[in-house]
Motif scaffolding. Structure first.
Motif, PDB file in Angstrom:
ATOM      1  N   ALA A 170       0.900  -1.140  -0.036  1.00 16.07           N
ATOM      2  CA  ALA A 170       0.037   0.066  -0.039  1.00 16.07           C
ATOM      3  C   ALA A 170       0.766   1.253  -0.083  1.00 16.07           C
ATOM      4  CB  ALA A 170      -0.861   0.026   1.079  1.00 16.07           C
ATOM      5  N   GLY A 171       2.106   1.131  -0.620  1.00 13.28           N
ATOM      6  CA  GLY A 171       2.877   2.324  -0.901  1.00 13.28           C
ATOM      7  C   GLY A 171       2.418   3.272  -2.053  1.00 13.28           C
ATOM      8  N   PRO A 172       3.032   4.122  -2.186  1.00 13.17           N
ATOM      9  CA  PRO A 172       2.690   5.242  -3.315  1.00 13.17           C
ATOM     10  C   PRO A 172       2.136   4.419  -4.666  1.00 13.17           C
ATOM     11  CG  PRO A 172       4.558   5.965  -2.273  1.00 13.17           C
ATOM     12  CD  PRO A 172       4.302   4.573  -1.624  1.00 13.17           C
ATOM     13  N   ILE A 173       3.191   3.329  -5.050  1.00  7.29           N
ATOM     14  CA  ILE A 173       2.706   2.683  -6.321  1.00  7.29           C
ATOM     15  C   ILE A 173       1.419   1.685  -6.068  1.00  7.29           C
ATOM     16  CG2 ILE A 173       3.565   0.808  -8.084  1.00  7.29           C
ATOM     17  CD1 ILE A 173       4.610   3.688  -8.329  1.00  7.29           C
ATOM     18  N   GLY A 174       1.451   1.270  -4.921  1.00  5.77           N
ATOM     19  CA  GLY A 174       0.267   0.169  -4.717  1.00  5.77           C
ATOM     20  C   GLY A 174      -1.134   0.974  -4.808  1.00  5.77           C
ATOM     21  N   ALA A 236       3.348  -5.146  -5.562  1.00  2.00           N
ATOM     22  CA  ALA A 236       4.049  -3.633  -5.586  1.00  2.00           C
ATOM     23  C   ALA A 236       4.835  -3.594  -4.211  1.00  2.00           C
ATOM     24  CB  ALA A 236       2.956  -2.770  -5.324  1.00  2.00           C
ATOM     25  N   VAL A 237       5.075  -4.972  -3.563  1.00  6.73           N
ATOM     26  CA  VAL A 237       6.199  -5.056  -2.482  1.00  6.73           C
ATOM     27  C   VAL A 237       7.533  -5.705  -3.127  1.00  6.73           C
ATOM     28  CG1 VAL A 237       6.741  -6.102  -0.383  1.00  6.73           C
ATOM     29  CG2 VAL A 237       4.335  -5.564  -0.952  1.00  6.73           C
ATOM     30  N   PRO A 240      11.205 -11.588  -3.172  1.00  3.32           N
ATOM     31  CA  PRO A 240      11.050 -12.879  -3.741  1.00  3.32           C
ATOM     32  C   PRO A 240       9.826 -13.562  -2.904  1.00  3.32           C
ATOM     33  CG  PRO A 240      13.159 -12.366  -3.096  1.00  3.32           C
ATOM     34  CD  PRO A 240      12.585 -11.083  -2.919  1.00  3.32           C
ATOM     35  N   SER A 241       9.619 -13.186  -1.609  1.00  3.13           N
ATOM     36  CA  SER A 241       8.370 -13.926  -0.939  1.00  3.13           C
ATOM     37  C   SER A 241       7.061 -13.629  -1.340  1.00  3.13           C
ATOM     38  CB  SER A 241       8.815 -13.734   0.418  1.00  3.13           C
ATOM     39  OG  SER A 241       8.690 -12.290   0.960  1.00  3.13           O
ATOM     40  N   THR A 242       7.042 -12.355  -1.556  1.00  3.71           N
ATOM     41  CA  THR A 242       5.604 -11.564  -2.333  1.00  3.71           C
ATOM     42  C   THR A 242       5.446 -12.231  -3.716  1.00  3.71           C
ATOM     43  OG1 THR A 242       6.555  -9.653  -2.740  1.00  3.71           O
ATOM     44  CG2 THR A 242       5.204  -9.747  -0.715  1.00  3.71           C
ATOM     45  N   PHE A 243       6.463 -12.260  -4.463  1.00  2.00           N
ATOM     46  CA  PHE A 243       6.215 -13.082  -5.715  1.00  2.00           C
ATOM     47  C   PHE A 243       5.830 -14.374  -5.711  1.00  2.00           C
ATOM     48  CE2 PHE A 243       8.830 -14.506  -9.760  1.00  2.00           C
ATOM     49  CZ  PHE A 243       7.640 -14.631 -10.574  1.00  2.00           C
ATOM     50  N   ALA A 244       6.217 -15.341  -4.840  1.00  2.00           N
ATOM     51  CA  ALA A 244       6.036 -16.494  -4.653  1.00  2.00           C
ATOM     52  C   ALA A 244       4.596 -16.494  -4.247  1.00  2.00           C
ATOM     53  CB  ALA A 244       6.941 -17.319  -3.718  1.00  2.00           C
ATOM     54  N   LEU A 245       4.133 -15.718  -3.171  1.00  2.00           N
ATOM     55  CA  LEU A 245       2.664 -15.703  -2.836  1.00  2.00           C
ATOM     56  C   LEU A 245       1.978 -15.514  -3.613  1.00  2.00           C
ATOM     57  CD1 LEU A 245       1.752 -14.260   0.694  1.00  2.00           C
ATOM     58  CD2 LEU A 245       0.299 -13.628  -1.191  1.00  2.00           C
ATOM     59  N   ALA A 252      -7.256 -19.524 -10.864  1.00  2.00           N
ATOM     60  CA  ALA A 252      -6.792 -20.340 -11.967  1.00  2.00           C
ATOM     61  C   ALA A 252      -7.369 -19.628 -13.470  1.00  2.00           C
ATOM     62  CB  ALA A 252      -7.896 -21.803 -12.245  1.00  2.00           C
ATOM     63  N   ALA A 253      -6.441 -19.559 -14.306  1.00  2.00           N
ATOM     64  CA  ALA A 253      -6.615 -18.540 -15.369  1.00  2.00           C
ATOM     65  C   ALA A 253      -6.296 -17.040 -14.961  1.00  2.00           C
ATOM     66  CB  ALA A 253      -7.897 -18.960 -16.243  1.00  2.00           C
ATOM     67  N   GLY A 254      -5.559 -17.184 -14.013  1.00  2.00           N
ATOM     68  CA  GLY A 254      -5.217 -15.556 -13.548  1.00  2.00           C
ATOM     69  C   GLY A 254      -4.227 -14.913 -14.180  1.00  2.00           C
ATOM     70  N   ASN A 255      -3.725 -13.771 -13.519  1.00  2.00           N
ATOM     71  CA  ASN A 255      -2.723 -12.986 -14.075  1.00  2.00           C
ATOM     72  C   ASN A 255      -1.857 -12.816 -12.633  1.00  2.00           C
ATOM     73  OD1 ASN A 255      -4.793 -12.703 -16.165  1.00  2.00           O
ATOM     74  ND2 ASN A 255      -3.040 -11.927 -17.376  1.00  2.00           N
ATOM     75  N   VAL A 256      -0.609 -12.671 -12.836  1.00  2.00           N
ATOM     76  CA  VAL A 256       0.411 -12.186 -11.818  1.00  2.00           C
ATOM     77  C   VAL A 256       1.325 -10.968 -12.373  1.00  2.00           C
ATOM     78  CG1 VAL A 256       2.330 -12.567 -10.226  1.00  2.00           C
ATOM     79  CG2 VAL A 256       0.408 -14.077 -10.413  1.00  2.00           C
ATOM     80  N   VAL A 257       1.177  -9.937 -11.882  1.00  2.00           N
ATOM     81  CA  VAL A 257       2.006  -8.894 -12.491  1.00  2.00           C
ATOM     82  C   VAL A 257       3.311  -8.647 -11.643  1.00  2.00           C
ATOM     83  CG1 VAL A 257       2.024  -6.494 -13.450  1.00  2.00           C
ATOM     84  CG2 VAL A 257       0.007  -7.876 -13.554  1.00  2.00           C
ATOM     85  N   VAL A 258       4.492  -8.488 -12.160  1.00  2.00           N
ATOM     86  CA  VAL A 258       5.574  -8.240 -11.325  1.00  2.00           C
ATOM     87  C   VAL A 258       6.191  -6.929 -11.691  1.00  2.00           C
ATOM     88  CG1 VAL A 258       7.994  -9.280 -10.753  1.00  2.00           C
ATOM     89  CG2 VAL A 258       6.008 -10.855 -11.547  1.00  2.00           C
ATOM     90  N   LEU A 259       6.503  -6.242 -10.525  1.00  2.00           N
ATOM     91  CA  LEU A 259       6.887  -4.746 -10.712  1.00  2.00           C
ATOM     92  C   LEU A 259       8.308  -4.786 -10.321  1.00  2.00           C
ATOM     93  CD1 LEU A 259       3.622  -3.026  -9.584  1.00  2.00           C
ATOM     94  CD2 LEU A 259       4.697  -2.817 -11.744  1.00  2.00           C
ATOM     95  N   GLY A 260       8.850  -5.582  -9.682  1.00  2.00           N
ATOM     96  CA  GLY A 260      10.258  -5.551  -8.843  1.00  2.00           C
ATOM     97  C   GLY A 260      11.256  -5.503  -9.859  1.00  2.00           C
ATOM     98  N   PHE A 261      12.476  -5.047  -9.248  1.00  2.00           N
ATOM     99  CA  PHE A 261      13.787  -4.997  -9.829  1.00  2.00           C
ATOM    100  C   PHE A 261      14.842  -5.845  -8.851  1.00  2.00           C
ATOM    101  CE2 PHE A 261      12.168  -1.410 -12.440  1.00  2.00           C
ATOM    102  CZ  PHE A 261      12.648  -1.931 -13.680  1.00  2.00           C
ATOM    103  N   VAL A 262      14.350  -6.640  -7.787  1.00  2.00           N
ATOM    104  CA  VAL A 262      15.145  -7.626  -7.230  1.00  2.00           C
ATOM    105  C   VAL A 262      15.922  -8.603  -7.870  1.00  2.00           C
ATOM    106  CG1 VAL A 262      15.132  -8.870  -5.165  1.00  2.00           C
ATOM    107  CG2 VAL A 262      13.587  -7.025  -5.253  1.00  2.00           C
ATOM    108  N   GLU A 263      17.007  -8.464  -7.775  1.00  2.00           N
ATOM    109  CA  GLU A 263      17.820  -9.708  -8.613  1.00  2.00           C
ATOM    110  C   GLU A 263      17.930 -11.036  -7.915  1.00  2.00           C
ATOM    111  OE1 GLU A 263      21.175  -7.476 -11.149  1.00  2.00           O
ATOM    112  OE2 GLU A 263      21.299  -6.921  -8.902  1.00  2.00           O
ATOM    113  N   GLN A 264      17.663 -10.871  -6.517  1.00  2.00           N
ATOM    114  CA  GLN A 264      17.613 -12.124  -5.969  1.00  2.00           C
ATOM    115  C   GLN A 264      16.518 -13.057  -6.130  1.00  2.00           C
ATOM    116  OE1 GLN A 264      16.920 -11.508  -1.595  1.00  2.00           O
ATOM    117  NE2 GLN A 264      16.768 -13.765  -1.341  1.00  2.00           N
ATOM    118  N   PRO A 265      16.944 -14.399  -6.685  1.00  2.00           N
ATOM    119  CA  PRO A 265      16.035 -15.380  -7.206  1.00  2.00           C
ATOM    120  C   PRO A 265      14.837 -15.756  -6.280  1.00  2.00           C
ATOM    121  CG  PRO A 265      17.874 -16.290  -6.693  1.00  2.00           C
ATOM    122  CD  PRO A 265      18.333 -15.008  -6.335  1.00  2.00           C
ATOM    123  N   ALA A 266      13.756 -16.152  -6.758  1.00  2.00           N
ATOM    124  CA  ALA A 266      12.590 -16.536  -5.855  1.00  2.00           C
ATOM    125  C   ALA A 266      12.435 -18.244  -6.149  1.00  2.00           C
ATOM    126  CB  ALA A 266      11.289 -15.713  -6.227  1.00  2.00           C
TER     127      ALA A 266
END
Length: 339
Positions: A170-174, A236-237, A240-245, A252-266
């Protein structure tokens, strides 16, 4: 003129530099009025923005007034109020031909790869400037660029009327994503660790809020959607943990949108992606979202409603960056004034 430059990590200075001049016939000279401080500006200041180069004049959330135009400028005139579209692209590579100039192979971003708007004047081509109604407050229009980030995220997630949308953060981008999702008729859940930020999300249209530090988000999503999962999940967090969540929480048939630039793998299992045939999409900057946002601003349908919490004059720019670092829970959006 004065310009704010990050010369090396944690070194922010106000420097005297030469005032830019119009060189090309399509150039426009703009006097800066407001500049928003973005999380990516802070990352650049810390030396942790993987895409930026130093030294750099920061600032890509910019509003100003036209003071001079080149001989071939057709849509702008002296006195117009404008906001900056910060991307410069080639128009010829595969991404540009496909309609995604925001990921052009030779992309440069104002305030990241090239000097930005945290200076008294700048020159940009006419095509990177968008006119807004001159009676709108500067504090409203300076948020045009972050609103386009929200608009891009819901566009990339194919958010539509009746969709259930989970926004993590719920930051500015959220909040910008939330505003855009509600315009499209979606029902929205917002999660965060801060009760204050969640309350603000509720004030700005969130249908359901969840404190991820006290509640299990997956359980909350299942209860909220009657076991279906959220049709769209926008992270918008950007951890890696929020991406996995996100992959677990999406329907089903849904969409996940990723905004991050974190280089650490999830660590993400393939099974839920394949089983639910999930679409996972990156969202970077924006593609042709500015006209839509300018229209919403001009019509009075898009207001910050408390998103701007702090303003600092140019002379106090170091104090602004320090305050944001030391009081992140108090600052939604801080802007630098050039009056």
């Amino acid at each position: 003129m004065k310009a704010v430059q990050v010369s090396k990590p944690h070194e922010l200075t106000i420097q005297e530099v030469e005032k830019p001049q119009i060189v090309h016939a399509t150039d426009v000279l703009v006097r800066v009025k407001r500049v928003g401080i973005c999380g990516s500006d802070l990352h650049l200041y810390h030396g942790t923005n993987p895409l930026a180069t130093l030294p750099r004049v920061v600032g890509h959330e910019v509003a100003g007034e036209v003071v001079e135009v080149g001989s071939e400028v057709t849509n702008l005139q002296v006195g117009d109020h404008v906001v900056v579209e910060p991307i410069r692209y080639c128009g010829e590579c595969y991404a540009c031909r496909k309609g995604q100039p925001n990921v052009c192979q030779s992309l440069t971003v104002f305030g990241v790869h090239e000097d930005g708007g945290m200076r008294e004047w700048f020159v940009l081509p006419e095509k990177q400037l968008h006119k807004v109604n001159s009676d709108l407050p500067w504090e409203e229009i300076v948020l045009a660029e972050p609103y386009t980030i929200g608009a891009q995220a819901v566009y990339r997630g194919q958010v539509g009327e009746g969709d259930t949308v989970l926004i993590q953060g719920a930051g500015p981008i959220g909040i910008c994503v939330l505003k855009m999702a509600k315009f499209l008729g979606a029902t929205v859940m917002v999660t965060d660790l801060s009760d204050e930020r969640l309350s603000f999300a509720k004030e700005n249209g969130a249908d359901t809020i969840v404190n991820a530090g006290r509640e299990d988000v997956l359980t909350a999503v299942q209860e909220w959607t009657n076991g279906e999962g959220a049709n769209k999940v926008i992270d918008a967090v950007c951890l890696p943990s929020t991406f996995a969540l996100s992959v677990e929480a999406v329907s089903a048939a849904g969409n996940v949108v990723v905004l991050g630039f974190v280089e650490q793998p999830a660590a993400i299992s393939q099974l839920p992606i394949t089983k639910k045939e999930v679409t996972i999409t990156g969202s970077r900057l924006q593609t042709y979202q500015f006209p839509k946002i300018v229209e919403l601003l001009n019509e009075g349908n898009l207001r910050h409603n408390g998103l701007v919490t702090h303003t600092f004059p140019l002379a106090q720019v170091q104090e602004a960056f320090t305050f944001i670092e030391e009081h992140p829970d108090l600052v939604r959006k801080a802007i630098i004034t050039f009056d």
